[in-house]
Design a protein around this motif. Structure first.
Motif, PDB file in Angstrom:
ATOM      1  N   ARG A  13      42.157  63.697   9.905  1.00 57.99           N
ATOM      2  CA  ARG A  13      41.212  63.874   8.788  1.00 57.99           C
ATOM      3  C   ARG A  13      41.887  64.569   7.616  1.00 57.99           C
ATOM      4  O   ARG A  13      42.721  65.436   7.788  1.00 57.99           O
ATOM      5  CB  ARG A  13      40.009  64.715   9.216  1.00 57.99           C
ATOM      6  N   ASP A  14      41.486  64.173   6.423  1.00 60.07           N
ATOM      7  CA  ASP A  14      41.998  64.796   5.208  1.00 60.07           C
ATOM      8  C   ASP A  14      41.114  64.343   4.052  1.00 60.07           C
ATOM      9  O   ASP A  14      40.933  63.145   3.851  1.00 60.07           O
ATOM     10  CB  ASP A  14      43.449  64.360   4.971  1.00 60.07           C
ATOM     11  N   PRO A  15      40.563  65.274   3.285  1.00 59.27           N
ATOM     12  CA  PRO A  15      39.678  64.870   2.186  1.00 59.27           C
ATOM     13  C   PRO A  15      40.419  64.255   0.995  1.00 59.27           C
ATOM     14  O   PRO A  15      39.791  63.653   0.128  1.00 59.27           O
ATOM     15  CB  PRO A  15      39.001  66.177   1.783  1.00 59.27           C
ATOM     16  N   HIS A  16      41.752  64.357   0.977  1.00 62.83           N
ATOM     17  CA  HIS A  16      42.508  63.889  -0.180  1.00 62.83           C
ATOM     18  C   HIS A  16      43.258  62.581   0.060  1.00 62.83           C
ATOM     19  O   HIS A  16      43.440  61.814  -0.873  1.00 62.83           O
ATOM     20  CB  HIS A  16      43.497  64.966  -0.637  1.00 62.83           C
ATOM     21  N   LYS A  17      43.692  62.353   1.279  1.00 62.86           N
ATOM     22  CA  LYS A  17      44.421  61.122   1.588  1.00 62.86           C
ATOM     23  C   LYS A  17      43.447  59.956   1.680  1.00 62.86           C
ATOM     24  O   LYS A  17      42.306  60.121   2.088  1.00 62.86           O
ATOM     25  CB  LYS A  17      45.181  61.263   2.907  1.00 62.86           C
ATOM     26  N   LYS A  18      43.898  58.792   1.306  1.00 64.14           N
ATOM     27  CA  LYS A  18      43.025  57.617   1.278  1.00 64.14           C
ATOM     28  C   LYS A  18      43.563  56.454   2.108  1.00 64.14           C
ATOM     29  O   LYS A  18      43.129  55.325   1.930  1.00 64.14           O
ATOM     30  CB  LYS A  18      42.810  57.148  -0.168  1.00 64.14           C
ATOM     31  N   ASP A  19      44.514  56.720   3.038  1.00 61.90           N
ATOM     32  CA  ASP A  19      44.986  55.618   3.877  1.00 61.90           C
ATOM     33  C   ASP A  19      43.890  55.241   4.872  1.00 61.90           C
ATOM     34  O   ASP A  19      42.955  56.001   5.109  1.00 61.90           O
ATOM     35  CB  ASP A  19      46.297  55.980   4.580  1.00 61.90           C
ATOM     36  N   ALA A  20      44.024  54.078   5.471  1.00 66.07           N
ATOM     37  CA  ALA A  20      42.963  53.521   6.311  1.00 66.07           C
ATOM     38  C   ALA A  20      42.639  54.398   7.524  1.00 66.07           C
ATOM     39  O   ALA A  20      41.466  54.593   7.854  1.00 66.07           O
ATOM     40  CB  ALA A  20      43.338  52.112   6.758  1.00 66.07           C
ATOM     41  N   VAL A  21      43.650  54.927   8.203  1.00 70.48           N
ATOM     42  CA  VAL A  21      43.399  55.739   9.388  1.00 70.48           C
ATOM     43  C   VAL A  21      42.704  57.039   9.007  1.00 70.48           C
ATOM     44  O   VAL A  21      41.789  57.494   9.703  1.00 70.48           O
ATOM     45  CB  VAL A  21      44.699  55.998  10.177  1.00 70.48           C
ATOM     46  N   THR A  22      43.088  57.640   7.906  1.00 70.97           N
ATOM     47  CA  THR A  22      42.441  58.872   7.453  1.00 70.97           C
ATOM     48  C   THR A  22      40.983  58.618   7.097  1.00 70.97           C
ATOM     49  O   THR A  22      40.104  59.405   7.476  1.00 70.97           O
ATOM     50  CB  THR A  22      43.185  59.470   6.237  1.00 70.97           C
ATOM     51  N   LEU A  23      40.708  57.545   6.405  1.00 68.08           N
ATOM     52  CA  LEU A  23      39.319  57.217   6.068  1.00 68.08           C
ATOM     53  C   LEU A  23      38.515  56.951   7.339  1.00 68.08           C
ATOM     54  O   LEU A  23      37.355  57.374   7.441  1.00 68.08           O
ATOM     55  CB  LEU A  23      39.273  56.010   5.131  1.00 68.08           C
ATOM     56  N   GLN A  46      34.541  48.863  22.214  1.00 73.44           N
ATOM     57  CA  GLN A  46      33.204  48.269  22.312  1.00 73.44           C
ATOM     58  C   GLN A  46      32.200  49.042  21.463  1.00 73.44           C
ATOM     59  O   GLN A  46      31.368  48.447  20.768  1.00 73.44           O
ATOM     60  CB  GLN A  46      32.742  48.228  23.760  1.00 73.44           C
ATOM     61  N   TYR A  47      32.274  50.363  21.504  1.00 74.18           N
ATOM     62  CA  TYR A  47      31.373  51.177  20.685  1.00 74.18           C
ATOM     63  C   TYR A  47      31.548  50.831  19.202  1.00 74.18           C
ATOM     64  O   TYR A  47      30.568  50.636  18.474  1.00 74.18           O
ATOM     65  CB  TYR A  47      31.634  52.674  20.906  1.00 74.18           C
ATOM     66  N   LEU A  48      32.798  50.757  18.757  1.00 74.09           N
ATOM     67  CA  LEU A  48      33.052  50.481  17.344  1.00 74.09           C
ATOM     68  C   LEU A  48      32.603  49.085  16.937  1.00 74.09           C
ATOM     69  O   LEU A  48      32.097  48.887  15.825  1.00 74.09           O
ATOM     70  CB  LEU A  48      34.533  50.679  17.028  1.00 74.09           C
ATOM     71  N   GLU A  49      32.782  48.117  17.833  1.00 75.30           N
ATOM     72  CA  GLU A  49      32.336  46.756  17.521  1.00 75.30           C
ATOM     73  C   GLU A  49      30.825  46.692  17.339  1.00 75.30           C
ATOM     74  O   GLU A  49      30.323  45.932  16.513  1.00 75.30           O
ATOM     75  CB  GLU A  49      32.789  45.787  18.609  1.00 75.30           C
ATOM     76  N   LEU A  50      30.101  47.502  18.090  1.00 74.11           N
ATOM     77  CA  LEU A  50      28.637  47.493  18.005  1.00 74.11           C
ATOM     78  C   LEU A  50      28.077  48.469  16.972  1.00 74.11           C
ATOM     79  O   LEU A  50      27.000  48.240  16.423  1.00 74.11           O
ATOM     80  CB  LEU A  50      28.042  47.818  19.383  1.00 74.11           C
ATOM     81  N   GLU A  57      37.826  46.773   9.503  1.00 73.34           N
ATOM     82  CA  GLU A  57      38.484  45.855  10.426  1.00 73.34           C
ATOM     83  C   GLU A  57      39.006  46.619  11.632  1.00 73.34           C
ATOM     84  O   GLU A  57      39.433  47.762  11.528  1.00 73.34           O
ATOM     85  CB  GLU A  57      39.607  45.079   9.742  1.00 73.34           C
ATOM     86  N   MET A  58      38.960  45.976  12.787  1.00 76.63           N
ATOM     87  CA  MET A  58      39.339  46.625  14.043  1.00 76.63           C
ATOM     88  C   MET A  58      40.832  46.939  14.121  1.00 76.63           C
ATOM     89  O   MET A  58      41.242  47.774  14.918  1.00 76.63           O
ATOM     90  CB  MET A  58      38.913  45.779  15.234  1.00 76.63           C
ATOM     91  N   THR A  59      41.639  46.306  13.292  1.00 77.61           N
ATOM     92  CA  THR A  59      43.071  46.606  13.325  1.00 77.61           C
ATOM     93  C   THR A  59      43.347  48.059  12.940  1.00 77.61           C
ATOM     94  O   THR A  59      44.339  48.638  13.378  1.00 77.61           O
ATOM     95  CB  THR A  59      43.882  45.662  12.414  1.00 77.61           C
TER      96      THR A  59
END
Length: 74
Positions: A13-23, A46-50, A57-59
């Motif tokens: 987590r980071d309030p300043h970074k905007k990469d996909a994993v951080t978001l 499965q939780y995330l898909e639902l 995107e799941m990637t």
């Protein structure tokens, strides 16, 4: 003992970074239903898909999961 995926993801987590994993990590933090104790790929996937409307995107989850596994082995 391995830490949960959620516990690992909170280190991204980071309030300043905007990469996909951080978001993704920032959004999971706000998701009260996320399986916080899980270490199981299938259960979380499965939780995330639902329920992961915030995940474009799941990637992104797959990239985060690979980082989780790598950190666990380090």
């Amino acid at each position: 003992m391995r830490r949960s995926f959620y516990h690992y993801l909170m280190t991204e987590r980071d309030p300043h970074k905007k990469d996909a994993v951080t978001l993704f990590a920032n959004d999971v933090y706000l998701d009260v239903g996320f399986p916080k104790q899980s270490e199981n790929y299938q259960e979380i996937s499965q939780y995330l898909e639902l329920n992961g409307d915030y995940l474009p995107e799941m990637t992104i989850f797959d990239v985060a999961w690979e980082r989780y596994i790598e950190k666990d082995q380090a």
